[in-house]
Structures are given as structure tokens and as C-alpha cells.
Design an enzyme around this catalytic site. Structure first.
Site, PDB file in Angstrom:
ATOM      1  N   GLU A 185      42.540  29.899   6.902  1.00  0.00           N
ATOM      2  CA  GLU A 185      43.676  30.955   6.842  1.00  0.00           C
ATOM      3  C   GLU A 185      44.798  30.288   5.918  1.00  0.00           C
ATOM      4  O   GLU A 185      44.999  29.418   6.471  1.00  0.00           O
ATOM      5  CB  GLU A 185      44.099  31.279   8.314  1.00  0.00           C
ATOM      6  CG  GLU A 185      45.058  32.395   8.390  1.00  0.00           C
ATOM      7  CD  GLU A 185      44.781  33.678   7.718  1.00  0.00           C
ATOM      8  OE1 GLU A 185      43.952  33.878   8.102  1.00  0.00           O
ATOM      9  OE2 GLU A 185      45.638  34.015   7.222  1.00  0.00           O
TER      10      GLU A 185
ATOM     11  N   LYS B 130      41.325  24.430   3.022  1.00  0.00           N
ATOM     12  CA  LYS B 130      42.438  24.705   3.849  1.00  0.00           C
ATOM     13  C   LYS B 130      43.219  23.225   3.911  1.00  0.00           C
ATOM     14  O   LYS B 130      44.617  23.138   3.541  1.00  0.00           O
ATOM     15  CB  LYS B 130      42.215  25.109   5.057  1.00  0.00           C
ATOM     16  CG  LYS B 130      43.498  25.164   6.047  1.00  0.00           C
ATOM     17  CD  LYS B 130      44.547  26.244   5.323  1.00  0.00           C
ATOM     18  CE  LYS B 130      45.889  26.198   6.102  1.00  0.00           C
ATOM     19  NZ  LYS B 130      46.045  26.695   7.249  1.00  0.00           N
TER      20      LYS B 130
ATOM     21  N   ASN C 285      46.898  22.551   1.820  1.00  0.00           N
ATOM     22  CA  ASN C 285      48.241  22.048   2.420  1.00  0.00           C
ATOM     23  C   ASN C 285      48.791  20.783   1.799  1.00  0.00           C
ATOM     24  O   ASN C 285      50.131  20.632   1.561  1.00  0.00           O
ATOM     25  CB  ASN C 285      48.275  22.126   3.976  1.00  0.00           C
ATOM     26  CG  ASN C 285      48.574  23.451   4.284  1.00  0.00           C
ATOM     27  OD1 ASN C 285      48.633  24.516   3.773  1.00  0.00           O
ATOM     28  ND2 ASN C 285      48.449  23.617   5.868  1.00  0.00           N
TER      29      ASN C 285
ATOM     30  N   LEU D 216      58.570  24.330  -5.725  1.00  0.00           N
ATOM     31  CA  LEU D 216      59.027  23.240  -6.361  1.00  0.00           C
ATOM     32  C   LEU D 216      60.666  23.217  -6.187  1.00  0.00           C
ATOM     33  O   LEU D 216      61.414  22.806  -6.854  1.00  0.00           O
ATOM     34  CB  LEU D 216      58.882  23.353  -7.888  1.00  0.00           C
ATOM     35  CG  LEU D 216      59.106  22.162  -8.695  1.00  0.00           C
ATOM     36  CD1 LEU D 216      57.890  21.366  -8.166  1.00  0.00           C
ATOM     37  CD2 LEU D 216      58.848  22.495 -10.247  1.00  0.00           C
TER      38      LEU D 216
ATOM     39  N   CYS E 157      52.580  22.820  10.381  1.00  0.00           N
ATOM     40  CA  CYS E 157      51.402  22.763   9.334  1.00  0.00           C
ATOM     41  C   CYS E 157      51.403  21.552   8.521  1.00  0.00           C
ATOM     42  O   CYS E 157      50.873  20.791   8.806  1.00  0.00           O
ATOM     43  CB  CYS E 157      51.194  24.120   8.812  1.00  0.00           C
ATOM     44  SG  CYS E 157      50.825  25.475   9.902  1.00  0.00           S
TER      45      CYS E 157
HETATM   46  C1  UGA Z   1      52.187  26.620   5.037  1.00  0.00           C
HETATM   47  C2  UGA Z   1      51.395  27.023   3.898  1.00  0.00           C
HETATM   48  O1  UGA Z   1      52.235  27.471   2.905  1.00  0.00           O
HETATM   49  C3  UGA Z   1      50.318  28.323   4.162  1.00  0.00           C
HETATM   50  O2  UGA Z   1      49.726  28.408   3.289  1.00  0.00           O
HETATM   51  C4  UGA Z   1      49.379  27.599   5.532  1.00  0.00           C
HETATM   52  O3  UGA Z   1      48.681  28.963   5.705  1.00  0.00           O
HETATM   53  C5  UGA Z   1      50.580  27.214   6.555  1.00  0.00           C
HETATM   54  O4  UGA Z   1      51.230  26.269   6.162  1.00  0.00           O
HETATM   55  C6  UGA Z   1      49.580  26.822   7.783  1.00  0.00           C
HETATM   56  O5  UGA Z   1      48.588  25.774   7.641  1.00  0.00           O
HETATM   57  O6  UGA Z   1      49.208  27.478   8.680  1.00  0.00           O
HETATM   58  P1  UGA Z   1      54.162  27.844   6.546  1.00  0.00           P
HETATM   59  O7  UGA Z   1      54.209  26.237   7.138  1.00  0.00           O
HETATM   60  O8  UGA Z   1      54.498  28.750   6.931  1.00  0.00           O
HETATM   61  O9  UGA Z   1      52.835  27.700   5.555  1.00  0.00           O
HETATM   62  O10 UGA Z   1      55.489  27.246   5.415  1.00  0.00           O
HETATM   63  P2  UGA Z   1      55.811  27.221   3.842  1.00  0.00           P
HETATM   64  O11 UGA Z   1      56.294  28.415   3.244  1.00  0.00           O
HETATM   65  O12 UGA Z   1      54.693  26.470   3.075  1.00  0.00           O
HETATM   66  O13 UGA Z   1      56.891  26.076   3.888  1.00  0.00           O
HETATM   67  C7  UGA Z   1      56.841  24.795   4.576  1.00  0.00           C
HETATM   68  C8  UGA Z   1      57.979  24.113   4.513  1.00  0.00           C
HETATM   69  O14 UGA Z   1      58.073  23.416   3.159  1.00  0.00           O
HETATM   70  C9  UGA Z   1      59.375  24.655   5.059  1.00  0.00           C
HETATM   71  O15 UGA Z   1      60.251  23.727   5.751  1.00  0.00           O
HETATM   72  C10 UGA Z   1      59.933  24.866   3.643  1.00  0.00           C
HETATM   73  O16 UGA Z   1      61.243  25.048   3.829  1.00  0.00           O
HETATM   74  C11 UGA Z   1      59.728  23.829   2.774  1.00  0.00           C
HETATM   75  N1  UGA Z   1      59.450  24.075   1.391  1.00  0.00           N
HETATM   76  C12 UGA Z   1      58.572  25.034   0.892  1.00  0.00           C
HETATM   77  C13 UGA Z   1      60.178  23.341   0.603  1.00  0.00           C
HETATM   78  O17 UGA Z   1      61.231  22.444   0.747  1.00  0.00           O
HETATM   79  N2  UGA Z   1      60.461  23.513  -0.930  1.00  0.00           N
HETATM   80  C14 UGA Z   1      59.440  24.539  -1.173  1.00  0.00           C
HETATM   81  O18 UGA Z   1      59.502  24.679  -2.629  1.00  0.00           O
HETATM   82  C15 UGA Z   1      58.678  25.369  -0.510  1.00  0.00           C
END
Ligand code: UGA
Length: 473
Positions: A156, A212, A216, A258, A268
Site C-alpha cells: 500500500e 514498498k 519509502n 524535495l 512509516c
Molecule cells: C509515507 C509515504 O509517502 C507513503 O507513500 C507510504 O504509503 C506511507 O509513508 C506508508 O508507508 O504508510 P506518510 O507517512 O503519510 O506517507 O507521509 P509523507 O507525506 O510521505 O510525509 C512523511 C514526512 O516527510 C512528513 O513528516 C513530512 O512533513 C515530511 N516531508 C515530506 C518533508 O519534510 N519534505 C517533503 O518534501 C515531503
């Protein structure tokens, strides 16, 4: 198997609840299963155990139409289901970087002996490489249906805050299967997204589970890459925001993921990169993924860096200062505080002797339970009231929309650390704010006097001195 398979979903956390609710919304009969009776009772009454935009109305619609129900009984689930999705948690093991597969193994151990008729068990949890193969063997050995109870792996990719859209219209569906029968069953379950053009990628289960973990790891690496560049920017005077913009316009690099700032957290990315690196080491290929340790270290340094910036902004010490914190969720659109960089920074600032008032649009209840030592305000204005320093730690859109002029009249000193680069720096400086952000050069506030603490030393102090000189000339 009947023309429309009946589905069960084991585990009603983020992944499982979303999967159960979304599959019911596609017209399937779905039974959600969990060992926690309180959680099952709440879900059966139409209440989500977490906050996710758009999910609760779908839950209620599924219940009202009689397509969705919940149980704690594995026996009832085994009798009900033709396809069993396994969505239980795979957290980090206590005291080790590896994944804790206790829940996954317990789920399969409880379910397998009850599987008397042909069925497909579909793993969706994020697991270290090799997990599907070992679970597949155990399933065939323990199920009365023998080889007719088959395992497949279908990872997922949903993001919190976008869970419904990511489940109903994912970028791709990866079906890790050992047989054509398993592939055909998954095609039937996902007939609607497939008809809408979602790519269906058929692999073996070992590849599917690795897709998966690798996805990540790649996302975490991209975020840590730009944050490493922020560190370089800080010593060269370059601007990481302009750098990320210029890099991201190259289609081979891409701007998504980025965004520099406070780094990644949540349930995650942090634990998944540790689990993958640990598993690679167990398999004798540790050096291939040793860079993930560095990504983790870069990510942890962001939290320390923001505490440093807060300390500088507070005139060199946090003890006795009032600090307003905007955001404690690990990201906007979520009430999740698991490994939240924002909450960790707030707690560290508190531990250094500051009085910390926090506001978050969704995560206040959860944060309060873990950190009763912080003060909880009812609004952005409440968190800002009397603050010597404001810290923006989660990039909720409502924070970006805050009026710096109005907040200027609320705080004690117009000083803000924008750890997520969510604000327009010029607008805030024009309103007299001392605006600071990791990886960006400091510039003096403009307009009315900010009342900020002067920088004590380093490049910021030199810039402040130059600004004073310019003002005097
Ligand atoms: C992440 C993955 O994006 C999903 O594809 C995956 O399904 C999920 O983990 C999982 O394994 O269940 P999620 O943890 O909901 O999803 O969050 P993201 O949107 O990826 O953000 C993760 C963290 O990175 C957040 O703390 C966010 O603030 C940070 N982030 C994200 C940044 O600091 N910079 C970015 O450019 C993007």
C-alpha cells in the site's frame, strides 16, 4: 469462489480501516477484524480511531448500507471471507532498528488454522524483504485448505491526509503473486481502479514487498538529500529554498518530496528505512543500504538544528522564555504524532526551560496525552500570546494564512522560526518580524522595530551589525 468475493481486513489502524472502508465503498461486502474490542465497537458505531479527511463519511455510508461490519472473531472472519487482507502494524522493535513482526505472525497464526476453504490471504503491511516467503510457507502448512489457501503481497502506498484518494485511485497497484489464480482475484478486487486506468504491475511477492520498502527509502532519501543541502547552504550563505526550486525543475529530479525543513517523521518513513537497512545487514548486504543510516542521521540533525535556531532567536537561551509553537502533527492533514519532528522540537524546547504554548488544528488531544508538560492554546493567536519566539513546526495551510500584522500585536517579540518554509519571508520581514528559517540566510527585519533579541555571534550577528550600520548611515 463466488462471483463477487467477500473481503476481510485484519488490523483496523490507518491502513486497515482505510482499506476496509474504501473497498466497501466500491460495493464489496467487507468485514473488518481487530483484537481490540473498544476499537471495533467505535468503528461499528461509525467513529474513526484517528482523523483522516473524507474517511468517516465513507465509514458511515458503508455501515448504513450494510456492506461494512466489524468483529473481533477470527473464526467469523475465516468463514466470511474469500480474500483476507492483512493490514496489521509492523512497528520498530523495541531497542533495535528491525521491524517487529509479532502482530503479523500472530495474525497469520490465528487465521491459518481456520482457513478450511479456498481463499487468498493478501499481505499489505510494510515488511522487510523475505517476509512473504516465510509467511507463505507457514500458511500452506497450517491451513486445513492447504495450498488452496494462498498468500499474495499487495503493498500500500497511501499517504496520511490523502488516504481515501490514494486508496481508490493509487498511482499503481502492485500485485505480488505466485499464481494466475491470485492475480485474477486481485484484478477482480481492483476492477474499478483498473477500469479507470490505474497501472496493475504483476510481480513475484519478494519484489512486491521490496517495492514498498524501497519506495519509502527513496522518499526518505530525497527529503534528507535536500536537508543535507540545507546544511551546506547554512555555511555558504546559499538559500535552500531557491536551490530546491531550481533542482526540482529538472524533470529527472522533480520537485515533489524535495521540501527542505524539519525533515520526515510519522509511523512509516523513519521506521521503514531502519527496518530495511537492518534486514539488508542480516542478509549480508549491509553495505548496499548503509547510506540509509546517513539519511536517518541527517533527518535527526534537522530537529537539533531547529532547536538551535530557536535558541538563537531567543537571544542565546531558552530558559525562562515564552515560546509559541504552531503545529505538533508530523505533517499537515493528520493528527498523527508518531515520531513527529514538530512535537519532539516542542518537547526539547520545553526541556531547555522555556514555557511552551502549542496549537495544532488536529493533533492537540494526542499531543496532550503524551506531553502534559506543554501548554495547549485554542488558536494560533492563543499560542502566540506573549511569546518571545514563535516556531512554525508543521506546515498546516492555516498557519501560512496567518496575518503577521495581527500576530505582531499579540507576541512579546516579533521573532519567528519557520522550520517548514511555509511563510512568505518578505511579507513577515515587512511587518517587522525577525524571520528565520533553516538553510536560508538571515536578513534583518524591515518596517517597524521588531523588538527581537539581537544575534549574539556568527554570520547572523555580522549581518545584524551590517544592517545597523546601514541604518545609521
Ligand atoms: C509515507 C509515504 O509517502 C507513503 O507513500 C507510504 O504509503 C506511507 O509513508 C506508508 O508507508 O504508510 P506518510 O507517512 O503519510 O506517507 O507521509 P509523507 O507525506 O510521505 O510525509 C512523511 C514526512 O516527510 C512528513 O513528516 C513530512 O512533513 C515530511 N516531508 C515530506 C518533508 O519534510 N519534505 C517533503 O518534501 C515531503
Amino acid at each position: 469462489m463466488s462471483t463477487r468475493p467477500r473481503l476481510t481486513v485484519f488490523g483496523t489502524g490507518y491502513l486497515g480501516t482505510t482499506q476496509a472502508v474504501c473497498l466497501a465503498s466500491l460495493g464489496f461486502e467487507v468485514l473488518g477484524v481487530d483484537t481490540d474490542p473498544a476499537r471495533i465497537a467505535a468503528l461499528a458505531a461509525g467513529t474513526l480511531p484517528f482523523w483522516e479527511p473524507g474517511l468517516e463519511p465513507l465509514l458511515r455510508a458503508g455501515l448504513a448500507r450494510g456492506r461494512l461490519s466489524f468483529t473481533t472473531s477470527y473464526r467469523a472472519a475465516a468463514q466470511f471471507g474469500d480474500v483476507h487482507f492483512v493490514c496489521v502494524g509492523t512497528p520498530q522493535r523495541a531497542g533495535s532498528p528491525g521491524a517487529d513482526l509479532t502482530q503479523l505472525r500472530a495474525c497469520l497464526a490465528g487465521l491459518a488454522p481456520l482457513l478450511a476453504r479456498p481463499c487468498l490471504v493478501v499481505g499489505k503491511s510494510t515488511v522487510p524483504p523475505g517476509t512473504a516467503a516465510s509467511l507463505g510457507e507457514r500458511l500452506a502448512a497450517a491451513a486445513p485448505a492447504g495450498l488452496r489457501a494462498e498468500l499474495a503481497w499487495n503493498p500500500e502506498f497511501l499517504r496520511e491526509g490523502h488516504a481515501v484518494a490514494d486508496t481508490l485511485r493509487p498511482d499503481r497497484i502492485v500485485a505480488g503473486v505466485w499464481s494466475h489464480r491470485a492475480e485474477a482475484t486481485l484484478r477482480e478486487v481492483y476492477a474499478e481502479p483498473l477500469a479507470a486506468g490505474v497501472p496493475f504491475l504483476v510481480t513475484d511477492p519478494a519484489t512486491a514487498e521490496l517495492v514498498k520498502a524501497a519506495a519509502n527509502a527513496f522518499l526518505a532519501t530525497k527529503i534528507s538529500f535536500i536537508n543535507a543541502m540545507a546544511e551546506v547552504c547554512e555555511v555558504t550563505g546559499a538559500d535552500v529554498l531557491a536551490l530546491a526550486d531550481a533542482l526540482g525543475r529538472d524533470p529527472r529530479i522533480g520537485g515533489t518530496g524535495l521540501r527542505p525543513g524539519l525533515g520526515f517523521g510519522g509511523g512509516c518513513l523513519p521506521k521503514d528505512i531502519r527496518a530495511l537497512a537492518a534486514r539488508a545487514a542480516e542478509l549480508g548486504t549491509g553495505p548496499a543500504l548503509s547510506f540509509l543510516h546517513e539519511m536517518d542521521a541527517i533527518n535527526q540533525r534537522r530537529r537539533a538544528r531547529v532547536v538551535d535556531l530557536a535558541t538563537q532567536a531567543a537571544g542565546g537561551r531558552l530558559h525562562g522564555r515564552r515560546v509559541g509553537v504552531l503545529g505538533v502533527a508530523f505533517k499537515p492533514g493528520s493528527d498523527d504524532i508518531r515520531d513527529s519532528p514538530a512535537l519532539e522540537v516542542a518537547a526539547r524546547v520545553r526541556a531547555l526551560g522555556a514555557r511552551v504554548a502549542v496549537f495544532d488544528p488536529a493533533a492537540m488531544g494526542r499531543a496532550r496525552r503524551v506531553h502534559p508538560d506543554l501548554d495547549y492554546a485554542g488558536s494560533v493567536l492563543g499560542a502566540a500570546r506573549g511569546a518571545d519566539v514563535l516556531l512554525l513546526l508543521t506546515d498546516w495551510p492555516e498557519f501560512a494564512a496567518a496575518d503577521p500584522g495581527m500576530l505582531a500585536n499579540t507576541v512579546a517579540r516579533r521573532t519567528i522560526v519557520d522550520a517548514r518554509h511555509a511563510l512568505d519571508a518578505d511579507t513577515w520581514r515587512d511587518s517587522g518580524w525577525d524571520y528565520r528559517a533553516p538553510g536560508r540566510p538571515w536578513q534583518p527585519p524591515r518596517g517597524r522595530a521588531a523588538g527581537a533579541f539581537p544575534p549574539a555571534s556568527g554570520p547572523d550577528a555580522a549581518a545584524a551589525a551590517a544592517a545597523c550600520l546601514a541604518a545609521a548611515i
